[in-house]
Write an enzyme that holds these catalytic residues in place. Structure first.
Site, PDB file in Angstrom:
ATOM      1  CB  CYS A 165      64.092  52.049  69.185  1.00 49.08           C
ATOM      2  SG  CYS A 165      65.390  50.845  68.982  1.00 49.08           S
ATOM      3  CD  GLU A 204      55.553  53.230  63.434  1.00 50.96           C
ATOM      4  OE1 GLU A 204      55.900  53.941  62.469  1.00 50.96           O
ATOM      5  OE2 GLU A 204      55.644  53.597  64.624  1.00 50.96           O
ATOM      6  NE  ARG A 249      56.619  57.638  58.490  1.00 51.73           N
ATOM      7  CZ  ARG A 249      57.223  58.753  58.858  1.00 51.73           C
ATOM      8  NH1 ARG A 249      57.755  59.545  57.946  1.00 51.73           N
ATOM      9  NH2 ARG A 249      57.315  59.092  60.134  1.00 51.73           N
ATOM     10  NE  ARG A 251      58.959  55.058  60.734  1.00 53.24           N
ATOM     11  CZ  ARG A 251      59.845  55.743  60.023  1.00 53.24           C
ATOM     12  NH1 ARG A 251      60.589  55.106  59.120  1.00 53.24           N
ATOM     13  NH2 ARG A 251      60.001  57.037  60.192  1.00 53.24           N
TER      14      ARG A 251
END
Length: 400
Positions: A165, A204, A249, A251
């Site tokens: 990112c 992802e 988790r 995502r």
């Protein structure tokens, strides 16, 4: 891909220096090089070995022959994989092809191969991750994606990748993604999609991408994929705990289809709300890696505030998000197991595999610190497998 037969001396020396760290895993490949050294030689050789007799092998064959490698002397795919005991090979009759960008240790590859796919190109810059990748798939990924021309990648059906990112430029929309995303790693994904026009892609990222740079990063990515590259794109946050993974988790996933392939809204799999507890995956009688009694007294249990998360074989809930920095023993974000020589320990290799949904026979030829780093940076395999199944179904069916 660099096709130079004789690289510059500076590059050659740098390459030799780097290889001292990875020689153990790649020694078997030296016999196929005939003393030749050229950029990405291990990657070219292993990609050709895995892809020979397929259309994708032509690009790799050309470079190998230009660098003095007699491809007729390279081993057959099955023979090489058997000799190296490669556990995860491509299906015999693949129904589609894909590429594995920012590949890490190949979580996307496991998913796509299980759906009938053949990987025709992989890329990963981290040397330790490349070693793990080679042990499990018989292929050394290419390195820095910023140095690879999109046109040098074989044609493929699906692009996969978990990309970093990064903030994007604030230049106006009319400048196009070449300007808005220049200098970011997403730029190279966009370039590959523009050049190769795959049928679909699966990307992802962390959920923080939604608010990164006040949401501008996310919007720029969507604008690029939908308007600049003209793909139908859907996004959704999924939790691995909803897919029988014993870990919470969350995502963010992007799924896109070329409009002539699938011109409808993609529906993400929802998984199940029946959470799987971590306790059933705890390795019984494991002695370590132990956390010292001194560290427990001075740091781990210095406050009675509910941290860190302590689990054992009776734990009936998924653990907190497993991070790449797990080896640093962080009391707020960490999850530790009751037991071992000192009464408290870190996850074992087997537990790391379970918490990320990797099969038991997945090989981990690196240090313990690197294992934590690699698994913590990976995708949760059952989640991307569920998404991959739906993608493959759509590209096979089209709009029907």
């Amino acid at each position: 891909m660099n096709e130079k037969v004789v690289p510059k001396n500076a590059r050659l020396n740098e390459q030799k220096s780097t290889r001292k760290k990875s020689k153990v895993n790649y020694t078997v490949l030296e016999e196929y090089k005939n003393g030749k050294i050229f950029d990405e030689d291990y990657a070219f050789i292993t990609h050709y070995i895995q892809l020979q007799n397929s259309a994708a092998s032509e690009k790799y064959r050309k470079v190998l022959e230009q660098n003095g490698i007699d491809v007729s002397k390279l081993p057959a795919t099955d023979g090489f994989n058997t000799k190296q005991a490669v556990p995860f090979v491509a299906p015999k009759n693949p129904s589609f092809t894909f590429i594995d960008l920012f590949a890490g240790i190949g979580g996307f590859r496991l998913a796509m191969q299980s759906c009938g796919g053949q990987c025709v190109f992989s890329s990963e810059w981290d040397d330790a991750a490349k070693q793990t990748y080679f042990e499990n798939y018989g292929e050394v990924p290419f390195g820095d994606i910023t140095k690879i021309k999109s046109s040098d990648i074989p044609d493929f059906d699906i692009l996969t990748g978990g990309f970093p990112c990064q903030p994007f430029s604030s230049i106006g929309k009319r400048e196009g993604f070449q300007h808005k995303t220049q200098g970011t790693l997403f730029f190279y994904i966009a370039n590959i999609i523009k050049e190769k026009k795959p049928k679909a892609f699966l990307l992802e990222n962390v959920t923080g991408l939604l608010t990164h740079d006040n949401g501008q990063t996310y919007q720029t990515i969507l604008d690029t994929l939908r308007n600049e590259l003209e793909y139908n794109v859907e996004t959704k946050v999924l939790n691995s705990a909803d897919f029988e993974v014993p870990q919470e988790r969350k995502r963010l996933y992007f799924v896109g289809f070329r409009k002539d392939i699938f011109d409808k809204n993609f529906v993400f799999p929802t998984g199940s709300k029946n959470k799987v507890g971590f306790g059933q995956f705890v390795e019984k009688n494991a002695e370590g890696p132990s956390i010292s009694e001194h560290l427990q007294r001075s740091y781990i249990f210095k406050k009675d505030d509910g941290h860190p998360e302590i689990v054992d074989e009776n734990t009936d809930f998924p653990v907190k998000t497993f991070c790449a920095s797990y080896h640093k023993i962080q009391r707020i974000t960490g999850t530790f197991v009751r037991g071992g020589k000192t009464g408290l320990r870190l996850f074992t290799e087997s537990e790391c595999k379970s918490v990320m949904g990797f099969p038991k026979n997945f090989k981990c030829p690196v240090s313990r610190t690197q294992k934590y780093h690699q698994f913590g940076n990976s995708v949760a395999v059952p989640v991307v497998t569920a998404i991959s199944k739906e993608i493959v179904k759509k590209i096979n069916q089209g709009d029907n």
